[in-house]
Design a protein around this motif. Sequence first.
Motif, PDB file in Angstrom:
ATOM      1  N   MET A 107      -3.583   6.546  -2.334  1.00  0.00           N
ATOM      2  CA  MET A 107      -2.385   6.677  -3.163  1.00  0.00           C
ATOM      3  C   MET A 107      -2.379   8.024  -3.888  1.00  0.00           C
ATOM      4  SD  MET A 107      -1.321   4.311  -6.418  1.00  0.00           S
ATOM      5  CE  MET A 107      -2.766   4.906  -7.326  1.00  0.00           C
ATOM      6  N   LEU A 108      -3.571   8.520  -4.249  1.00  0.00           N
ATOM      7  CA  LEU A 108      -3.680   9.816  -4.931  1.00  0.00           C
ATOM      8  C   LEU A 108      -3.806  10.982  -3.953  1.00  0.00           C
ATOM      9  CD1 LEU A 108      -6.179   8.857  -7.799  1.00  0.00           C
ATOM     10  CD2 LEU A 108      -3.694   9.070  -7.947  1.00  0.00           C
ATOM     11  N   GLY A 109      -3.750  10.686  -2.656  1.00  0.00           N
ATOM     12  CA  GLY A 109      -3.862  11.743  -1.659  1.00  0.00           C
ATOM     13  C   GLY A 109      -5.287  12.138  -1.357  1.00  0.00           C
ATOM     14  N   VAL A 110      -6.248  11.292  -1.697  1.00  0.00           N
ATOM     15  CA  VAL A 110      -7.655  11.583  -1.452  1.00  0.00           C
ATOM     16  C   VAL A 110      -8.163  10.674  -0.339  1.00  0.00           C
ATOM     17  CG1 VAL A 110      -9.981  11.609  -2.433  1.00  0.00           C
ATOM     18  CG2 VAL A 110      -8.022  12.265  -3.847  1.00  0.00           C
ATOM     19  N   GLN A 111      -8.688  11.259   0.705  1.00  0.00           N
ATOM     20  CA  GLN A 111      -9.224  10.487   1.810  1.00  0.00           C
ATOM     21  C   GLN A 111     -10.688  10.125   1.546  1.00  0.00           C
ATOM     22  OE1 GLN A 111      -7.243   9.377   4.351  1.00  0.00           O
ATOM     23  NE2 GLN A 111      -5.667  10.328   3.046  1.00  0.00           N
TER      24      GLN A 111
END
Length: 850
Positions: A107-111
Amino acid sequence: MSLLTLNTGADTTLTYADFLREKVAFDKSFGFEIDPAEVNPMLKPHQRDIVCWAVRGGRRAIFAKFGLGKTVMQIEVLRLIMKHRGGSALVVLPLDVRIEFARDAAMLGVQTQFIQTTAFGLPGEGLYLTNYESVREGKVDVNLFIAASLDEASVLRDYGSKTFQTFLTLFKHTEYRFVATALPAPNRHKELIHYAAFLSIMDSGAALTRFFQRDSSKAGNLTIYPHKIREFHLWLNTWAVFLQRPSDLGYSDEGYDLPDFEVNWHEVGDPSTYVKTDRDGQAVMYADAALGIVDAARVKRDSIGNRVARLTELVNASPEDHFLLWHHLEDERHEIVKALPETVDVYGSQDRDLRAQRVIDFSDGKFRLLATKPSISGSGSNFQRHCHRAIFVGVNYSFDGIYQSIHRIHRYLQTENVIIDFIHTESERGLITELLEKWKRDDELTERMSDVLREFGLNPSAITAELTREMGIEREVSFGADWKVALNDCVVETADHMETDSIDMILTSIPFGNHYEYSLNYSDFGHTDNNAHFWWQNDYLTPNLLRVLKPGRILAVHVKDRINFGNVTGAGLPTVSPFHAEAIAHYTQHGFDYMGMITITTDVVRENNQTYRLGYTKMRKDGSNMGVGSPEYVLLFHKPQTDRSKGWADERVVKEISEYSLARWQIDAAADWRSSGDRLLSTDELAALKPEIRSRLFTDQSMRSVYDFDAHVALGEAMAAKNALPATFASLSPGSWSESVWHDINRLATLNGEQSRRNLEFHICPLQFDIVDRLIERYTNPGELVYDPFGGLGTVPLRARKLGRRGRMAELNPTSYRDAVMYQREEDRRGETPSLFDLLDIEDSEAIAS
């Protein structure tokens, strides 16, 4: 050149005043500043502030209440560290919450990538997730990561657990470290200290010494000093944030208002087949919490049917609601599934991926009933979106487990009123009362932590300023014809108020490192981080002790080794910190000659009651991890005489034949006592005596007979067979034939005995009169001056005066100082009061004159 050296890592450029100021610096930071604009804009204002604070601190604890976003804060902290410092970061979490954690990161763009081994290295830089077991078992090398965060860090809760020991060692080289949990249990002080140790904020031993009083009669029984409560909470808030609501940091609580919370208690009858009895076998009308473990387990097992029946009624009464069905026993789970077939259950032996998926599916509202244990799903799971009902089919003593489980649904973003039902038996009423009391205590202490956050915000430097105490103390001096007592830091007193070569003997019991804190003042030597820090402070005192002592005279230092517990060191068994050896190295490095060591025996049975390290049962299980009792020592040091070509002191300690006979010298020198024509008392004769009389007689007889180890053991076994061998103290302790071992010290003959009689405050480690008297008589002449830099209650100057010498001391604790002055003035009055012999002398003189 001596090989006996002590390297404390001391900064020799620091003045003593600077050294003291460094002691107060609680604001330990290991990170770096970031621009708040760098924080992901998806984060709320309170989350952004905590992220900046955590990155700046580098090693911090995020204790944010359920629903306030501790997961997204951890992710963002690690992302920013990787952005600025490069490398990879690791999140260690319970296996069942990894899917939800990865979803929040996405959701925060962190994989993220989940791993259970690093045997083949890492595929690249990034944020990795793993479970606690993989780290604990050594499958994941944590040294591959620049930063790490422990999610649901309460796994470190159990002191001495394998997890805590292993993690403390494994992560000690990780540059950036974080812990996060919604329930840090502020009333469980040891848990908080463990977090501090993991983060390298403060060593566990130093924290225990600084804030807690010890029970010398029972190991592990620690309570926080009443006067240290606020300081403890302030210290916690320098490295941990206890966030209960956004308004704690000055932001609006809109959207974070918790719904109402309803708790219902349902009592079901104990099974009629179980007749409750007291310890004498008599039937009782009403059960209570005093049931033994076996009986309690029997009631728990036999009442499953009644409890599950009540659970079924509650579920069927609300067919539209989703329910969490909490249980503790596998038999309870089986009965729940049998009674409510639509129930989806998770359990420990289940496939991990299936278990995790079932938890996620319930969280997403895909089925109505989930049966699980608090130990499996009580931490990390978020069920508030589709569930507001929970039923505990039983209760147990784990308040933390119950509290965590409740807050899987009673958390921010919950839109319904939460209803919690507890089902219990009549026998568990006392248990429920205890749980409610813990609940109340936790709420009170958590609110206190929130008060500190509202007062100081995320500003550790402001807290350090609040904690800063006045360095040193305003000097106060009391004195008489043959005594002087100073209220002062002993370093300052010795350095600034004492003449060179003015003391005939220095006799003292130094603080045992940071084992005890003797006063509130930060000048206190016990107020140090570790042994190295303690000896560093002594580096300012010892050169002055050498200066004020007359050439050729004696410094006698009372010390004791310290026990290092294996659950703190990671050694797995108790080891001994050779504090007396460190003392020898310290004083010789500062110019003293080492003259030898007197050993003072202690009661090994009493010691075991304090440390639990020498237990008889433990010895039978594995004798290889058993050490020996820890005696006390008097270390003898000599200030070099002016003329090194001669062995005499500049001012000798002279003994006259009339007061020190050849016979006494032979006994003192050889300590070789023998007797004939006597025998040891029989077992029956010894068993008939009171333990204290028996102990004294056995020791005396062992001094007059050739010691026989086998006979000693046989006698003890015979005494045990007659139930005459105490378990609380050693009643058959042989005496010593060596003058370097003192076995007959009266451990009750201290000024603490007088303090007790007067109902005054005890001194932590008072010296026994026997030790002081023997040393003063042996190493000083009548009329000479004896100095104690750690004066305490004034034992040394008082005993010196009683032996015809003079006494001087320094003491930092105002209460101890006042008591010491009181004892000196009482001795003055005692000397001024005529005795019967004085009266007879006057009458004789008058008779002669007439």
